[in-house]
Scaffold this motif. Sequence first.
Motif, mmCIF file in Angstrom:
data_model
loop_
_atom_site.group_PDB
_atom_site.id
_atom_site.type_symbol
_atom_site.label_atom_id
_atom_site.label_comp_id
_atom_site.label_asym_id
_atom_site.label_seq_id
_atom_site.Cartn_x
_atom_site.Cartn_y
_atom_site.Cartn_z
ATOM 1 N N ASP A 1 25.596 82.597 -46.722
ATOM 2 C CA ASP A 1 24.816 83.780 -47.128
ATOM 3 C C ASP A 1 24.985 84.986 -46.206
ATOM 4 O O ASP A 1 24.763 86.111 -46.606
ATOM 5 C CB ASP A 1 23.325 83.412 -47.227
ATOM 6 C CG ASP A 1 22.770 82.789 -45.940
ATOM 7 O OD1 ASP A 1 23.532 82.632 -44.973
ATOM 8 O OD2 ASP A 1 21.572 82.444 -45.905
ATOM 9 N N HIS A 2 25.399 84.734 -44.968
ATOM 10 C CA HIS A 2 25.427 85.833 -43.993
ATOM 11 C C HIS A 2 26.608 86.776 -44.176
ATOM 12 O O HIS A 2 26.492 87.973 -43.933
ATOM 13 C CB HIS A 2 25.419 85.279 -42.571
ATOM 14 C CG HIS A 2 24.054 84.946 -42.085
ATOM 15 N ND1 HIS A 2 23.205 84.109 -42.770
ATOM 16 C CD2 HIS A 2 23.366 85.339 -40.983
ATOM 17 C CE1 HIS A 2 22.059 84.006 -42.103
ATOM 18 N NE2 HIS A 2 22.135 84.744 -41.018
ATOM 19 N N VAL B 1 19.941 84.041 -50.014
ATOM 20 C CA VAL B 1 19.576 83.828 -48.603
ATOM 21 C C VAL B 1 18.964 82.442 -48.434
ATOM 22 O O VAL B 1 18.084 82.049 -49.204
ATOM 23 C CB VAL B 1 18.527 84.860 -48.137
ATOM 24 C CG1 VAL B 1 18.252 84.715 -46.648
ATOM 25 C CG2 VAL B 1 18.952 86.260 -48.464
ATOM 26 N N SER C 1 16.653 90.963 -48.039
ATOM 27 C CA SER C 1 16.520 89.998 -46.943
ATOM 28 C C SER C 1 15.498 88.906 -47.260
ATOM 29 O O SER C 1 14.760 88.987 -48.237
ATOM 30 C CB SER C 1 16.149 90.670 -45.618
ATOM 31 O OG SER C 1 14.754 90.850 -45.514
ATOM 32 N N CYS C 2 15.467 87.908 -46.387
ATOM 33 C CA CYS C 2 14.517 86.810 -46.537
ATOM 34 C C CYS C 2 13.082 87.277 -46.336
ATOM 35 O O CYS C 2 12.145 86.562 -46.676
ATOM 36 C CB CYS C 2 14.862 85.679 -45.570
ATOM 37 S SG CYS C 2 15.025 86.196 -43.850
ATOM 38 N N CYS D 1 22.443 87.860 -47.505
ATOM 39 C CA CYS D 1 21.810 88.617 -46.425
ATOM 40 C C CYS D 1 22.149 90.105 -46.490
ATOM 41 O O CYS D 1 21.479 90.916 -45.856
ATOM 42 C CB CYS D 1 22.239 88.058 -45.079
ATOM 43 S SG CYS D 1 21.748 86.338 -44.867
ATOM 44 N N CYS E 1 21.894 92.911 -43.465
ATOM 45 C CA CYS E 1 20.818 92.583 -42.521
ATOM 46 C C CYS E 1 21.271 92.297 -41.096
ATOM 47 O O CYS E 1 20.644 92.698 -40.139
ATOM 48 C CB CYS E 1 20.022 91.395 -43.042
ATOM 49 S SG CYS E 1 18.604 90.998 -42.037
ATOM 50 N N SER F 1 13.881 94.429 -43.901
ATOM 51 C CA SER F 1 14.160 93.150 -43.244
ATOM 52 C C SER F 1 13.254 92.966 -42.025
ATOM 53 O O SER F 1 12.240 93.642 -41.902
ATOM 54 C CB SER F 1 15.641 93.094 -42.874
ATOM 55 O OG SER F 1 15.994 94.269 -42.175
#
Lengths: 423, 166
Positions: A64-65, A99, A296-297, A357, A360, A378
């Motif tokens: 995810d990053h 994410v 973002s998460c 992500c 982020c 974020s």
Amino acid sequence: MGLTLAEKILSQRVGHTVKAGQIVIAPVDVALTQDGTGPLAVRQLQKIGLEKVANPDNTILYIDHAAPSPRRELSNDHVLLREFAHKTGCRLSDVGAGVCHQLIAENYGAPGRVIIGADSHTCTAGALAAFATGMGSTDVAMGMALGKTWFRVPESIQVRITGKLPVGVYAKDIILYLIGMLGADGATYKALEFTGDAIATMPMAERLTLSNMAVEAGAKVGLIASDTVTKAYLEEQGRSGDYKPLSADEDAQYQKTMELDVSSLEPILAAPHTVDNTHTVSDLVGTPIDQVFIGSCTNGRLEDLAIVADIMKGGHVAPGVRCIVVPASRQVFVAALQKGYIETLVEAGAIILAPGCGPCVGVHEGILGDGEVSLNTSNRNFQGRLGNPQAFIYLGSPAVAAASALTGVITDPREVLNHAAGR
Amino acid sequence: MRLEGNAWKFGDNISTDHIAPGRLFHLRSNLEELAKHVLEDADPEFAHRVAPGDFVVGGNNFGLGSSREHAPAIIKMAGVSAVLAKSFARIFFRNAINVGLPVLVCDTDQIAAGHRLAVDLTTGTIYNLTQGIQLSSPPLPDVMIRLLADGGLAAHVAKHGDLMVE
Ligand code: SF4
């Protein structure tokens, strides 16, 4: 003497009563890594010849990053993760799924589970009364292989949140305010336990935002007791069987209790370069911005996109501003499409990126130029976080982000929220 | 075990983004290369001038932020013998022990850039040789002493075939 929620979850999982300060070995119910930390976890297991996972169905390698990958070194890391998943039978969550922490909430988070993740925001699932905490690659690798890990049972800080949030003020503002009060290390090694009537009525999307940022005050976990909201969320996710009631005992011992009445709380932002550098929006109104990142998460959920679409409908992103929107998961993306939010946002000039992500962590998709300013929904505004140490990041709620995207300067969302219901 | 070297002084809240920035994400599987950029966003000179045995000296909440174990790993690879700080972020502290990088909590206001330091890891005593003063640090929890003695967590599991810390 009663147990805190942290003590209770760990006591249930180790099979006898444990109290703050004790070292315990606990079973790991769910283990996860992401593409920044997973490759090192895999290599640590390979190095000691322990290429196996104890619980393949509940071990997930998220990509995810850096997804889709912007360069070949990272593509090769992804290959390594896919091969490991194939070899061990563990799960792989590939590019575009979303994410890790959002997907853990949707698919794995549940009351009483012990969740370890090689990502600091693993604490997000604490909103579902899971003992969920971030660790490094080696810790998670060993947890994956052995199905257990060690913890020091944390002392808990009880955070009693009461009152009704005013229109235009959200969980993001509450947690930024609390981090400002606690400081970036105010809860180091501790559990934060959020409770009070404002929590009881708070939807799961907002609870996840609170728990997500517990680590920004240094906390190990950010817990919320399970209740009817938890039950309804799990049902919605098709996991009603995962529900169980779980809360702290009335006579639990807290290291301290903090009280916060949110009835007159204002929108809060964190200014560069630390999350505890918090200000009310009125202090910062008019600050020019070059970019807005909504996702973002912390704040990339459907409810967040609803707020953003509501504010941006019929308007247009200010000239010279990039407004980047990243749904936190495929489920969020599809629902936002069905509800028309995505169309509204694209028409308003926003850029939609694949679930993940996004920018982020400063790897790709929205790196800032020297001296540029971004306003993000974020959780971190550290120097260099958006890929350039010469740039500046403010953190705020989706409402602040949307209102500011339209004007090109930091804007109080209460000025543009044009209908009384607001949220 | 006695360590000796010069102090490199940093402020409060040195994050894992200062130590191992996200823009160098693609070097995470190439730690030798990543180590050449260690702490670059806090002090661009550090990685070029740090000498083997030197100490990284921080203020409060050293290592806050992400869980990236690469951060303590590259500090160690740069030749740093230990990190001293007034306090550490939780995940960084645990990661440092796991990778075998000693971390000591002490009053770092008593140490300035360039001071010559010696550290006795068995007693947790820090000698500021430039100032002629002695600082002490609280002992590590038993579980961490055990992991360090085995050479870090992976080595511990390799040796015992299990987690043997309770
Ligand atoms: S969205 Fe940001 S904070 Fe959340 S897991 Fe991804 S990089 Fe980390």
